[in-house]
Design a protein around this motif. Structure first.
Motif, PDB file in Angstrom:
ATOM      1  N   GLU A  79      -1.049   7.142  -5.283  1.00 25.61           N
ATOM      2  CA  GLU A  79      -1.187   5.748  -4.851  1.00 25.61           C
ATOM      3  C   GLU A  79      -0.551   4.805  -5.867  1.00 25.61           C
ATOM      4  O   GLU A  79       0.160   3.856  -5.497  1.00 25.61           O
ATOM      5  CB  GLU A  79      -2.667   5.399  -4.672  1.00 25.61           C
ATOM      6  N   ARG A  83       2.800   2.367  -5.517  1.00 28.89           N
ATOM      7  CA  ARG A  83       2.401   0.960  -5.582  1.00 28.89           C
ATOM      8  C   ARG A  83       1.498   0.581  -4.406  1.00 28.89           C
ATOM      9  O   ARG A  83       1.631  -0.504  -3.812  1.00 28.89           O
ATOM     10  CB  ARG A  83       3.628   0.047  -5.643  1.00 28.89           C
ATOM     11  N   LEU A  84       0.592   1.476  -4.073  1.00 31.90           N
ATOM     12  CA  LEU A  84      -0.414   1.205  -3.061  1.00 31.90           C
ATOM     13  C   LEU A  84      -1.696   0.742  -3.746  1.00 31.90           C
ATOM     14  O   LEU A  84      -1.803   0.789  -4.973  1.00 31.90           O
ATOM     15  CB  LEU A  84      -0.704   2.480  -2.245  1.00 31.90           C
ATOM     16  N   ASP A  94      -2.115   4.857   3.577  1.00 29.88           N
ATOM     17  CA  ASP A  94      -1.774   5.728   2.446  1.00 29.88           C
ATOM     18  C   ASP A  94      -1.104   7.000   2.941  1.00 29.88           C
ATOM     19  O   ASP A  94      -0.087   7.445   2.405  1.00 29.88           O
ATOM     20  CB  ASP A  94      -3.039   6.100   1.661  1.00 29.88           C
ATOM     21  N   ALA A  97       2.440   6.417   4.031  1.00 24.94           N
ATOM     22  CA  ALA A  97       3.338   6.168   2.904  1.00 24.94           C
ATOM     23  C   ALA A  97       3.668   7.460   2.163  1.00 24.94           C
ATOM     24  O   ALA A  97       4.814   7.703   1.777  1.00 24.94           O
ATOM     25  CB  ALA A  97       2.699   5.155   1.944  1.00 24.94           C
TER      26      ALA A  97
END
Length: 306
Positions: A79, A83-84, A94, A97
């Motif tokens: 994460e 850059r989550l 998530d 991504a």
């Protein structure tokens, strides 16, 4: 005569039955009785039992695959790298991504799971731009590599020759266990850098990277790869381990029986090696052509989980 007449009657009955059955139909075997509730268990399996990688929803006759992989062991690190929002919980966003990253990198299956292969690829991509910057992956906040002189220099006269490592398994130079605060020391000669924490290895000389970084596998619990300064004291291209009865292609020994060498299969395993630095075959072959006998090796950090 009676027997022939009986056979003719049986044949006539069978022909009559066959003529009564419409073409293209067949009698079905009796199915199981319905459950107590009165409804038969028919139709597709319940979505709850579907595999997370293949679960989907149907809209207007079209099935869309839903990213439903659960939380992986490297959820927070992945994460952060993407850059989550870093919460350690796998959301649908998530998962999508992570799956998109896996698809771009050719990681299979691309299912959105934050596992060891995905995290190793991210570490490798970060290290390619700045191998000595251990903070580049965003996981630790460590400073960049130490300034020249922060680690005792094995070429200053304190380094033992290759026989020392061969005979005792100890480090040539400072005693095994002397570890830099962060990163691999920059020297005017070739240094094979072994970063146990990030599971990466590369070769540098001065400020230039000669090889790598590449992913590796070091020793696991009970078989840790020794840390400190060492030297390559023996190279054996087609080595066979008499201890483990296994091949060790492109073996380059630096501390007793510990060596760089190729392995078959994945190097991204939980358990680690038996102490050696395992590499993919292509990487081990290239490293073989870069390192020479008596070249320096610097090992530092600690493998996660070891």
């Amino acid at each position: 005569m009676m027997s022939r007449r009986m056979a003719c009657r049986v044949t006539a009955v069978l022909l009559a039955v066959a003529a009564a059955v419409p073409v293209g139909t067949a009698t079905a075997a009796p199915g199981p009785p319905p459950p107590a509730g009165g409804r038969a268990l028919t139709g597709p399996a319940s979505p709850a039992t579907a595999s997370p990688a293949t679960a989907g929803r149907t809209t207007a006759g079209r099935t869309t695959v839903v990213c439903a992989a659960g939380r992986g062991p490297y959820q927070r690190q992945v994460e952060r790298w993407l850059r989550l929002a870093v919460d350690g919980r796998q959301s649908a966003a998530d998962c999508e991504a992570v799956r998109a990253f896996q698809a771009r990198q050719g990681i299979k299956p691309a299912n959105g799971y934050a596992g060891p292969v995905t995290w190793a690829r991210m570490r490798l991509l970060s290290a390619r731009t700045a191998p000595t910057d251990t903070g580049a992956e965003g996981a630790t906040g460590d400073a960049a590599g130490p300034a020249t002189g922060a680690v005792p220099d094995p070429a200053s006269g304190s380094a033992a020759g290759p026989a020392s490592g061969a005979a005792t398994g100890g480090a040539s130079g400072p005693a095994a266990g002397v570890v830099a605060s962060a990163g691999c020391p920059v020297r005017s000669y070739r240094v094979a850098c072994v970063d146990l924490k990030r599971q990466l290895t590369w070769v540098q000389k001065g400020g230039k990277t000669l090889f790598g970084p590449v992913a590796m596998r070091s020793g696991g619990a009970g078989h840790r790869t020794r840390t400190g300064w060492f030297r390559i004291y023996w190279k054996h291209k087609n080595h066979w381990s008499s201890l483990y009865n296994a091949p060790m292609p492109y073996a380059q020994f630096f501390s007793g029986g510990q060596a760089f060498h190729a392995v078959s299969g994945s190097i991204h395993t939980t358990g680690g090696s038996m102490g050696c630095v395992n590499l993919r075959l292509a990487d081990a072959r290239k490293l073989w052509s870069v390192l020479k006998t008596r070249d320096h090796v610097y090992v530092w950090g600690r493998r996660p989980g070891s």
